[in-house]
Scaffold this active site. Structure first.
Site, PDB file in Angstrom:
ATOM      1  N   ARG A  37       1.043  -1.486   0.198  1.00 44.67           N
ATOM      2  CA  ARG A  37      -0.371  -0.251  -0.225  1.00 44.67           C
ATOM      3  C   ARG A  37       0.889   1.593  -0.048  1.00 44.67           C
ATOM      4  O   ARG A  37       0.662   1.958  -0.269  1.00 44.67           O
ATOM      5  CB  ARG A  37      -0.889  -0.160   1.138  1.00 44.67           C
ATOM      6  CG  ARG A  37      -1.940   1.497   1.052  1.00 44.67           C
ATOM      7  CD  ARG A  37      -3.337   1.318   2.519  1.00 44.67           C
ATOM      8  NE  ARG A  37      -2.984   0.542   3.444  1.00 44.67           N
ATOM      9  CZ  ARG A  37      -2.112   0.886   4.802  1.00 44.67           C
ATOM     10  NH1 ARG A  37      -1.579   2.368   4.465  1.00 44.67           N
ATOM     11  NH2 ARG A  37      -1.512   0.923   6.464  1.00 44.67           N
ATOM     12  N   LYS A  83      -8.542   5.078 -18.897  1.00 40.76           N
ATOM     13  CA  LYS A  83      -8.536   5.584 -20.260  1.00 40.76           C
ATOM     14  C   LYS A  83      -7.833   5.317 -21.665  1.00 40.76           C
ATOM     15  O   LYS A  83      -7.148   4.174 -21.864  1.00 40.76           O
ATOM     16  CB  LYS A  83      -9.317   6.931 -20.573  1.00 40.76           C
ATOM     17  CG  LYS A  83     -10.238   7.747 -19.600  1.00 40.76           C
ATOM     18  CD  LYS A  83     -11.077   7.055 -19.616  1.00 40.76           C
ATOM     19  CE  LYS A  83     -11.807   7.143 -18.218  1.00 40.76           C
ATOM     20  NZ  LYS A  83     -12.174   8.630 -17.051  1.00 40.76           N
TER      21      LYS A  83
HETATM   22  C1  LIG Z   1     -12.225   9.215 -16.673  1.00 40.73           C
HETATM   23  C2  LIG Z   1     -12.535  10.188 -16.198  1.00 40.73           C
HETATM   24  C3  LIG Z   1     -11.205  11.236 -14.802  1.00 40.73           C
HETATM   25  C4  LIG Z   1     -11.007   9.768 -14.098  1.00 40.73           C
HETATM   26  O1  LIG Z   1     -10.637   8.690 -14.319  1.00 40.73           O
HETATM   27  P1  LIG Z   1     -11.157   7.727 -12.593  1.00 40.73           P
HETATM   28  O2  LIG Z   1     -10.179   6.702 -13.980  1.00 40.73           O
HETATM   29  O3  LIG Z   1     -12.379   7.193 -14.332  1.00 40.73           O
HETATM   30  O4  LIG Z   1     -11.499   7.926 -12.209  1.00 40.73           O
HETATM   31  C5  LIG Z   1     -10.508  12.075 -14.535  1.00 40.73           C
HETATM   32  N1  LIG Z   1     -10.931  12.655 -15.872  1.00 40.73           N
HETATM   33  C6  LIG Z   1     -11.369  12.804 -17.092  1.00 40.73           C
HETATM   34  C7  LIG Z   1     -11.041  13.529 -18.034  1.00 40.73           C
HETATM   35  C8  LIG Z   1     -12.068  11.687 -16.982  1.00 40.73           C
HETATM   36  O5  LIG Z   1     -12.274  11.163 -18.746  1.00 40.73           O
END
Ligand SMILES: *Cc1c(COP(=O)(O)O)cnc(C)c1O
Length: 342
Positions: free
Chosen positions: A19, A167
Site C-alpha cells: 500500500r 482511458k
Molecule cells: C475518466 C476520467 C477521469 C477519472 O478517471 P477514473 O480512472 O475513472 O477515476 C478524470 N478526468 C477525465 C477527463 C476522465 O475522462
C-alpha cells in the site's frame, strides 16, 4: 516484467508493504510514465484517486478554480468539499485566459482540463501557467484527453498533470488506473503520502496491464486520431448534425490554441444531433459497431449522450460524445451514417 502479485515483502529489502511502497510492477510503470514527461510519476488506483490526492494538498479555507466544462467526477469532488466548508469553488470558462490569469493571483488550486470533457475546449496553458500565482498555489491539469504524447502540461509550466490511466494508457477497457506527474519531488512525496493514507495504490495486475497498454499507446493514438480527423469534417457536413466539437476543425472556438499547443488533435469529439434527446437516443440504439458505452480512449469506439448523465443536464440534449477507436475509418463512418437520421 511479469505481474508480481504480492502485498508484502521480506523485510530488509526496498519495500515492505505494497500500500505504501507499491510493487516492482507499479515502480516499473512509474518509471516509464515519468520518462514520458521527464518528471516524477505516481500511479494511483483510479484517475479520481489521483485527482483527490491533488485536492487534499490544499488547506482548509482555500479557493479552488475549475473550468465550466469539466469531468463530472472532479466537479462532484469539488462540490462535496465546498459543502463541507473545506474550500470555495470558482468556475471559469476554459477559454477565458485573462480571467484564469487574474484568478491565479488569489486562488490556491487552479484545476484545468484540456481538452475538456465533453466540449473539447483547449485552455491556453502556457499563458495561464506563466501568470503570477499566489505563493504555495498549485496549478493542475487533467491531461486525460491529450495524453503525454499530445501535450505535456509540466513542460508548459503546470505543477502537476493528472490522467485517468483507465482511458488511453490502459486502452482496452479492462483496468482502472490513475497517474499524477510532477516537476517537484516534494510534491510527488506529498501525493505519495496521501496515496498511502487513503489506500489509493494501484494493484499489481493493473500496473502490469497498464505497462502493456503503454507499449502500443503511440500506435493506438495515432490510428484513432487519424480516424477522428477523417470523421470530424464528414460529421460537420452531415445534414442531421447541427454542430461538431473537435479542436482540429477550424470552426472550433479554441482551434487556434489547439493547433499551437497540441501535437495532435486527439481522438475525442462530440456532435449535436438535430432533434435533441430523442433523435440522439435513437442514434445510440441504432449503432452496430460503435459501442453505446461510457469511458474513452479504448481500441473500440464508444459513444454516449452526455446530458443523460446525472449532473450533466446543462449540456445540449442532443450532444453525443464519441471516443474514436482504431477500427477501420470507413466502417465507423458507415455505422454512423446508417444510425443517423436521414
Ligand atoms: C475518466 C476520467 C477521469 C477519472 O478517471 P477514473 O480512472 O475513472 O477515476 C478524470 N478526468 C477525465 C477527463 C476522465 O475522462
Amino acid at each position: 516484467m511479469p505481474p508480481g502479485l504480492a502485498s508484502n515483502f521480506i523485510l530488509g529489502g526496498p519495500r515492505g508493504y505494497a500500500r505504501g511502497e507499491g510493487t516492482e510492477g507499479t515502480e516499473a510503470l512509474e518509471t516509464v510514465l515519468g520518462g514520458l514527461e521527464d518528471a516524477h510519476a505516481l500511479a494511483f488506483s483510479t484517475g479520481m484517486a489521483a485527482a483527490a490526492a491533488v485536492f487534499a494538498q490544499v488547506r482548509v479555507g482555500a479557493t479552488v478554480v475549475l473550468p465550466d466544462d469539466c469531468y463530472q467526477g472532479v466537479v462532484g469532488l469539488a462540490r462535496s468539499g465546498m459543502k463541507q466548508g473545506r474550500w470555495s469553488v470558482l468556475r471559469l470558462p476554459t477559454d477565458a485566459t485573462a480571467r484564469w490569469c487574474e484568478a491565479a493571483a488569489t486562488a490556491d488550486l487552479l484545476w484545468l482540463e484540456s481538452p475538456s470533457n465533453p466540449l473539447l475546449c483547449v485552455a491556453d496553458l502556457e499563458r495561464i501557467c506563466a501568470a503570477p500565482r499566489k505563493s504555495g498555489a498549485l496549478l493542475a491539469v487533467d491531461n486525460t484527453f491529450a495524453t503525454p504524447l499530445n501535450q505535456q502540461p509540466l513542460q508548459l509550466g503546470a505543477d502537476v498533470a493528472v490522467q485517468s490511466g483507465t482511458k488511453f494508457i490502459g486502452g482496452h477497457s479492462d483496468l482502472l488506473l490513475g497517474v499524477a506527474t510532477t516537476r517537484s519531488a516534494a510534491l510527488r512525496d506529498s501525493l505519495a503520502q496521501e496515496r498511502t493514507f487513503t489506500g489509493a495504490t494501484p494493484g499489481a495486475l493493473e500496473a502490469f496491464l497498464a505497462l502493456r497498454g503503454l507499449r502500443t499507446l503511440s500506435l493506438r493514438l495515432a490510428c484513432a486520431q487519424d480516424n477522428a480527423v477523417l470523421l470530424a469534417p464528414r460529421l460537420l457536413a452531415h445534414p442531421s448534425i447541427e454542430r461538431v466539437h473537435y479542436p482540429g476543425l477550424a470552426s472550433h472556438p479554441t482551434h487556434a490554441i489547439a493547433a499551437a499547443q497540441l501535437k495532435g488533435f486527439g481522438s475525442m469529439l462530440s456532435f449535436e444531433v438535430r432533434g435533441g434527446a430523442a433523435a440522439a437516443d435513437a442514434v445510440c440504439r441504432g449503432l452496430r459497431l460503435i459501442q453505446h458505452a461510457t469511458s474513452l480512449g479504448a481500441v473500440e469506439s464508444t459513444l454516449e449522450r452526455r446530458a443523460a448523465i446525472p449532473g450533466q443536464e446543462h449540456l445540449p440534449p442532443g450532444l453525443l460524445r464519441l471516443s474514436v477507436g482504431v477500427e477501420d475509418a470507413e466502417d465507423l463512418w458507415a455505422d454512423l451514417t446508417q444510425a443517423l437520421p436521414r
